[in-house]
Design a protein around this motif. Structure first.
Motif, PDB file in Angstrom:
ATOM      1  N   LEU A  78     -26.981  -6.512 -37.132  1.00 49.41           N
ATOM      2  CA  LEU A  78     -25.598  -6.944 -36.888  1.00 49.41           C
ATOM      3  C   LEU A  78     -25.565  -8.172 -35.977  1.00 49.41           C
ATOM      4  CD1 LEU A  78     -23.771  -3.518 -36.381  1.00 49.41           C
ATOM      5  CD2 LEU A  78     -23.843  -4.962 -38.411  1.00 49.41           C
ATOM      6  N   HIS A  79     -26.382  -8.123 -34.911  1.00 51.26           N
ATOM      7  CA  HIS A  79     -26.435  -9.236 -33.965  1.00 51.26           C
ATOM      8  C   HIS A  79     -26.917 -10.510 -34.660  1.00 51.26           C
ATOM      9  CE1 HIS A  79     -27.202 -11.471 -30.296  1.00 51.26           C
ATOM     10  NE2 HIS A  79     -28.508 -11.449 -30.457  1.00 51.26           N
ATOM     11  N   MET A  80     -27.928 -10.361 -35.513  1.00 51.44           N
ATOM     12  CA  MET A  80     -28.433 -11.510 -36.249  1.00 51.44           C
ATOM     13  C   MET A  80     -27.325 -12.088 -37.136  1.00 51.44           C
ATOM     14  SD  MET A  80     -31.583 -11.719 -38.953  1.00 51.44           S
ATOM     15  CE  MET A  80     -30.792 -10.748 -40.212  1.00 51.44           C
ATOM     16  N   ALA A  81     -26.581 -11.211 -37.799  1.00 53.13           N
ATOM     17  CA  ALA A  81     -25.492 -11.670 -38.656  1.00 53.13           C
ATOM     18  C   ALA A  81     -24.430 -12.387 -37.823  1.00 53.13           C
ATOM     19  CB  ALA A  81     -24.875 -10.494 -39.406  1.00 53.13           C
ATOM     20  N   ARG A  82     -24.108 -11.848 -36.651  1.00 50.96           N
ATOM     21  CA  ARG A  82     -23.140 -12.506 -35.762  1.00 50.96           C
ATOM     22  C   ARG A  82     -23.617 -13.916 -35.428  1.00 50.96           C
ATOM     23  NH1 ARG A  82     -22.775 -15.636 -31.244  1.00 50.96           N
ATOM     24  NH2 ARG A  82     -24.007 -14.352 -29.865  1.00 50.96           N
ATOM     25  N   VAL A  83     -24.880 -14.032 -35.028  1.00 49.02           N
ATOM     26  CA  VAL A  83     -25.404 -15.342 -34.649  1.00 49.02           C
ATOM     27  C   VAL A  83     -25.345 -16.292 -35.841  1.00 49.02           C
ATOM     28  CG1 VAL A  83     -27.479 -16.584 -33.931  1.00 49.02           C
ATOM     29  CG2 VAL A  83     -26.854 -14.455 -32.793  1.00 49.02           C
ATOM     30  N   ILE A 140     -37.157 -16.555 -31.380  1.00 51.12           N
ATOM     31  CA  ILE A 140     -37.487 -15.402 -30.528  1.00 51.12           C
ATOM     32  C   ILE A 140     -36.768 -14.161 -31.048  1.00 51.12           C
ATOM     33  CG2 ILE A 140     -37.281 -14.417 -28.206  1.00 51.12           C
ATOM     34  CD1 ILE A 140     -37.551 -17.219 -27.106  1.00 51.12           C
ATOM     35  N   GLY A 141     -35.522 -14.354 -31.461  1.00 43.43           N
ATOM     36  CA  GLY A 141     -34.738 -13.241 -31.999  1.00 43.43           C
ATOM     37  C   GLY A 141     -35.392 -12.612 -33.217  1.00 43.43           C
ATOM     38  N   ILE A 142     -35.847 -13.449 -34.151  1.00 41.31           N
ATOM     39  CA  ILE A 142     -36.490 -12.906 -35.356  1.00 41.31           C
ATOM     40  C   ILE A 142     -37.750 -12.132 -34.970  1.00 41.31           C
ATOM     41  CG2 ILE A 142     -37.632 -13.499 -37.528  1.00 41.31           C
ATOM     42  CD1 ILE A 142     -34.688 -13.905 -37.703  1.00 41.31           C
ATOM     43  N   VAL A 144     -37.236 -13.595 -21.907  1.00 45.54           N
ATOM     44  CA  VAL A 144     -37.260 -15.003 -22.319  1.00 45.54           C
ATOM     45  C   VAL A 144     -35.978 -15.340 -23.091  1.00 45.54           C
ATOM     46  CG1 VAL A 144     -38.514 -16.757 -23.634  1.00 45.54           C
ATOM     47  CG2 VAL A 144     -39.773 -14.978 -22.422  1.00 45.54           C
ATOM     48  N   HIS A 145     -35.592 -14.428 -23.987  1.00 48.73           N
ATOM     49  CA  HIS A 145     -34.377 -14.605 -24.800  1.00 48.73           C
ATOM     50  C   HIS A 145     -33.149 -14.837 -23.895  1.00 48.73           C
ATOM     51  CE1 HIS A 145     -32.378 -14.140 -28.690  1.00 48.73           C
ATOM     52  NE2 HIS A 145     -31.585 -13.178 -28.260  1.00 48.73           N
ATOM     53  N   PHE A 146     -33.028 -14.011 -22.857  1.00 47.10           N
ATOM     54  CA  PHE A 146     -31.868 -14.132 -21.962  1.00 47.10           C
ATOM     55  C   PHE A 146     -31.943 -15.413 -21.141  1.00 47.10           C
ATOM     56  CE2 PHE A 146     -31.870  -9.213 -21.719  1.00 47.10           C
ATOM     57  CZ  PHE A 146     -31.455  -9.177 -23.026  1.00 47.10           C
ATOM     58  N   LEU A 180     -23.445 -19.439 -24.194  1.00 39.73           N
ATOM     59  CA  LEU A 180     -23.282 -19.152 -25.616  1.00 39.73           C
ATOM     60  C   LEU A 180     -22.703 -20.360 -26.348  1.00 39.73           C
ATOM     61  CD1 LEU A 180     -21.965 -15.496 -25.618  1.00 39.73           C
ATOM     62  CD2 LEU A 180     -24.295 -16.379 -25.577  1.00 39.73           C
ATOM     63  N   ALA A 181     -22.961 -20.387 -27.647  1.00 36.67           N
ATOM     64  CA  ALA A 181     -22.517 -21.492 -28.487  1.00 36.67           C
ATOM     65  C   ALA A 181     -21.000 -21.666 -28.419  1.00 36.67           C
ATOM     66  CB  ALA A 181     -22.957 -21.234 -29.921  1.00 36.67           C
ATOM     67  N   ARG A 182     -20.558 -22.944 -28.313  1.00 36.14           N
ATOM     68  CA  ARG A 182     -19.129 -23.239 -28.221  1.00 36.14           C
ATOM     69  C   ARG A 182     -18.757 -24.323 -29.226  1.00 36.14           C
ATOM     70  NH1 ARG A 182     -19.161 -26.053 -23.889  1.00 36.14           N
ATOM     71  NH2 ARG A 182     -21.403 -25.750 -23.751  1.00 36.14           N
TER      72      ARG A 182
HETATM   73  C1  HEM Z   1     -33.791  -7.007 -30.379  1.00 31.74           C
HETATM   74  C2  HEM Z   1     -33.347  -7.458 -29.452  1.00 31.74           C
HETATM   75  C3  HEM Z   1     -32.328  -8.526 -29.088  1.00 31.74           C
HETATM   76  C4  HEM Z   1     -31.658  -8.499 -27.920  1.00 31.74           C
HETATM   77  C5  HEM Z   1     -31.775  -7.455 -26.806  1.00 31.74           C
HETATM   78  C6  HEM Z   1     -30.795  -9.654 -27.901  1.00 31.74           C
HETATM   79  C7  HEM Z   1     -29.915  -9.940 -26.871  1.00 31.74           C
HETATM   80  C8  HEM Z   1     -29.045 -11.004 -26.867  1.00 31.74           C
HETATM   81  C9  HEM Z   1     -27.949 -11.175 -25.949  1.00 31.74           C
HETATM   82  C10 HEM Z   1     -27.579 -10.211 -24.805  1.00 31.74           C
HETATM   83  C11 HEM Z   1     -27.316 -12.325 -26.278  1.00 31.74           C
HETATM   84  C12 HEM Z   1     -26.063 -12.876 -25.584  1.00 31.74           C
HETATM   85  C13 HEM Z   1     -24.890 -12.899 -26.540  1.00 31.74           C
HETATM   86  C14 HEM Z   1     -24.596 -11.644 -27.244  1.00 31.74           C
HETATM   87  O1  HEM Z   1     -24.479 -10.601 -26.585  1.00 31.74           O
HETATM   88  O2  HEM Z   1     -24.502 -11.677 -28.472  1.00 31.74           O
HETATM   89  C15 HEM Z   1     -28.032 -12.911 -27.378  1.00 31.74           C
HETATM   90  C16 HEM Z   1     -27.748 -14.118 -27.973  1.00 31.74           C
HETATM   91  C17 HEM Z   1     -28.481 -14.692 -28.992  1.00 31.74           C
HETATM   92  N1  HEM Z   1     -29.387 -14.029 -29.794  1.00 31.74           N
HETATM   93 FE1  HEM Z   1     -30.171 -12.215 -29.420  1.00 31.74          FE
HETATM   94  N2  HEM Z   1     -30.956 -10.366 -29.063  1.00 31.74           N
HETATM   95  C18 HEM Z   1     -31.881  -9.707 -29.850  1.00 31.74           C
HETATM   96  C19 HEM Z   1     -32.257 -10.066 -31.119  1.00 31.74           C
HETATM   97  C20 HEM Z   1     -31.901 -11.263 -31.734  1.00 31.74           C
HETATM   98  C21 HEM Z   1     -32.117 -11.584 -33.120  1.00 31.74           C
HETATM   99  C22 HEM Z   1     -32.723 -10.655 -34.145  1.00 31.74           C
HETATM  100  C23 HEM Z   1     -31.664 -12.877 -33.285  1.00 31.74           C
HETATM  101  C24 HEM Z   1     -31.633 -13.746 -34.516  1.00 31.74           C
HETATM  102  C25 HEM Z   1     -32.349 -13.720 -35.462  1.00 31.74           C
HETATM  103  C26 HEM Z   1     -31.159 -13.340 -32.025  1.00 31.74           C
HETATM  104  C27 HEM Z   1     -30.679 -14.615 -31.781  1.00 31.74           C
HETATM  105  C28 HEM Z   1     -29.840 -14.927 -30.738  1.00 31.74           C
HETATM  106  C29 HEM Z   1     -29.262 -16.233 -30.499  1.00 31.74           C
HETATM  107  C30 HEM Z   1     -29.516 -17.520 -31.306  1.00 31.74           C
HETATM  108  C31 HEM Z   1     -28.402 -16.084 -29.400  1.00 31.74           C
HETATM  109  C32 HEM Z   1     -27.499 -17.162 -28.784  1.00 31.74           C
HETATM  110  C33 HEM Z   1     -26.159 -16.977 -29.428  1.00 31.74           C
HETATM  111  C34 HEM Z   1     -25.085 -17.874 -28.905  1.00 31.74           C
HETATM  112  O3  HEM Z   1     -25.383 -18.835 -28.167  1.00 31.74           O
HETATM  113  O4  HEM Z   1     -23.915 -17.645 -29.272  1.00 31.74           O
HETATM  114  N3  HEM Z   1     -31.287 -12.330 -31.102  1.00 31.74           N
HETATM  115  N4  HEM Z   1     -29.072 -12.076 -27.739  1.00 31.74           N
END
Ligand code: HEM
Lengths: 249, 173
Positions: A122-127, A143-145, A227-229, A238-240
């Protein structure tokens, strides 16, 4: 009221820990984000629009919380579960019938794990649907993938541990799949030997899956999350929409 | 004595915050709030919600536990966990290497490459931006296909991986 607050927050012990008063004025509210190692991964100020529910639906944060819950419940489960083929299944039964709240503990771990897999998608779809992977956030998408793949493997490695029919045969299917990696008699056979610790599922497999499940994969996952955070902060939050007007590179 | 103390002290620190606009080019004025309390409060609330839902579910529903593992007794059908059932379904379509190794590898590489393939600046931070219609439709089709496979694998496959509709009973034996 303010005298109570003074007593609590203006004393030497409090100051020695936090080095500033209670975050009730702008300065202390900035200080708390600077000084606290856990909060410092986030910026002092956030964009109002990033706080809207519809900006993220909190999906990333939910993932972080699920990981936290899984770590805590997993830690507790480790006191009751021994990864030994004659014992593992009995330990699951004990959790269900003998350990106080053992069944709730196990359920929490199991349901949070399923939820984590679901919410990663779901998070990936949101992004994706908010175009939030574009520069400068390309690498955070990468990193997300990787996090997505690790989440799948974390879940899979845990699936074997109850040592029931469901576990055994699910892993059989996966190991048959690994065996087909071309060239099958070298790569496939080698890879499946590496994963199973032999030619079939047994004690070696169980301990391999266990060690990866309770240490190897969570360690990598936790590290990558940090690292992601950090990258979110370094990428300017976040993206604007106004970023669309800024050509990058 | 006083000099020595000053030596050991940090000579800079945050003194005050001033209200005002940050200098920025090509940007609208920032609309920002302090993370404490605005962000942190929301974070705590969300944690409580997640905790409550997971605990609630765990009190209501028990995780599955079948008979003890028995290598001599193969269940039919034997199924992988749901998130791998898309792969298991794809596996049944042709040579296992294609469904099981080539297909997921390509998928992973494609996903990793997304931000490097799409270099446009359209619709950042906007849900379903009209300029992103094509890529959004492609991605939605991909997701539908993936979850479609999972649904087929989970609900529509019976013994010997034969196809059964939701309402069709699996044969006994
Ligand atoms: C599995 C663990 C993951 C955790 C704990 C995590 C956590 C987060 C959090 C807390 C944010 C801040 C915004 C939000 O809450 O949506 C975020 C943003 C983001 N995540 Fe993840 N994420 C994960 C997986 C992924 C995956 C699978 C992808 C994409 C393939 C991804 C790509 C991104 C990107 C690009 C952002 C920045 C989005 C923006 O600037 O609007 N993440 N992530």
């Amino acid at each position: 009221m303010s005298r109570v607050a003074d007593l609590l927050f203006a004393n030497r012990v409090w100051k020695s820990v936090f080095r500033h008063g209670y975050p009730s004025n702008p300065r202390n509210r900035a200080e708390v984000m600077f000084q606290n190692v856990f909060l410092h991964i986030q910026s002092v100020k956030v964009f109002k629009r990033s706080l809207k529910v519809s900006a993220t639906f909190g999906l990333g944060l939910i993932l972080a919380y699920l990981f936290l819950l899984l770590t805590l419940t997993g830690f507790l489960l480790m006191f009751y579960y021994v990864p030994e083929v004659h014992r593992a299944y009995a330990d699951m039964k004990d959790l269900e019938f003998a350990v106080s709240f053992g069944v709730v503990l196990r359920n929490m771990h199991r349901w949070a794990a399923h939820a984590m897999v679901l919410f990663t998608f779901l998070h990936m779809a949101r992004v994706f649907f908010t175009g939030a992977y574009k520069a400068p956030r390309e690498f955070n998408w990468v990193i997300g993938i990787i996090l997505l793949i690790i989440t799948l493997f974390l879940s899979l490695s845990g699936y074997l541990l109850p040592w029931d029919q469901l576990a055994y045969w699910a892993i059989t299917i996966v190991s048959n799949l690994i065996r087909t990696t071309p060239p099958a008699d070298i790569m496939g056979a080698g890879a499946s030997y590496l994963v199973l610790g032999g030619t079939q599922i047994g004690q070696n497999t169980l301990i391999r899956f266990y060690v990866m499940h309770v240490f190897g994969l969570p360690a990598i996952c936790g590290l990558l999350m940090v690292v992601h955070f950090w990258r979110i902060r370094k990428d300017g939050g976040l993206a604007r929409p106004d970023e669309s007007n800024i050509p990058l590179r | 004595m006083a000099e020595k103390q000053i030596d050991n002290m940090k000579s800079y620190g945050l003194m005050n915050l001033v209200k005002g606009k940050t200098p920025a080019i090509q940007k609208d004025p920032y609309e920002m709030v302090m993370s404490w309390p605005h962000l942190l409060f929301r974070e705590v609330v969300l944690f409580l919600i997640v905790l409550t839902v997971i605990m609630g579910m765990s009190i209501l529903f028990n995780a599955p536990l079948e008979e003890m593992a028995d290598p001599k007794n193969t269940p039919n059908p034997a199924k992988a966990p749901w998130y791998f059932l898309g792969l298991q379904e794809a596996l049944s379509w042709g040579p296992p290497v294609l469904g099981g190794i080539v297909f997921p590898t390509l998928l992973a590489v494609l996903l990793l490459a997304v931000p490097y393939l799409d270099r446009t600046r359209d619709g950042i931070g906007v849900w379903f931006h009209p300029k992103r219609r094509t890529v959004n439709i492609l991605f939605a089709m991909g997701l539908t296909f993936w979850f479609g496979l999972i649904i087929v694998g989970t609900f529509l496959r019976g013994p010997s991986w034969d196809f059964y509709w939701f309402w069709e009973a699996w044969p006994v034996h």
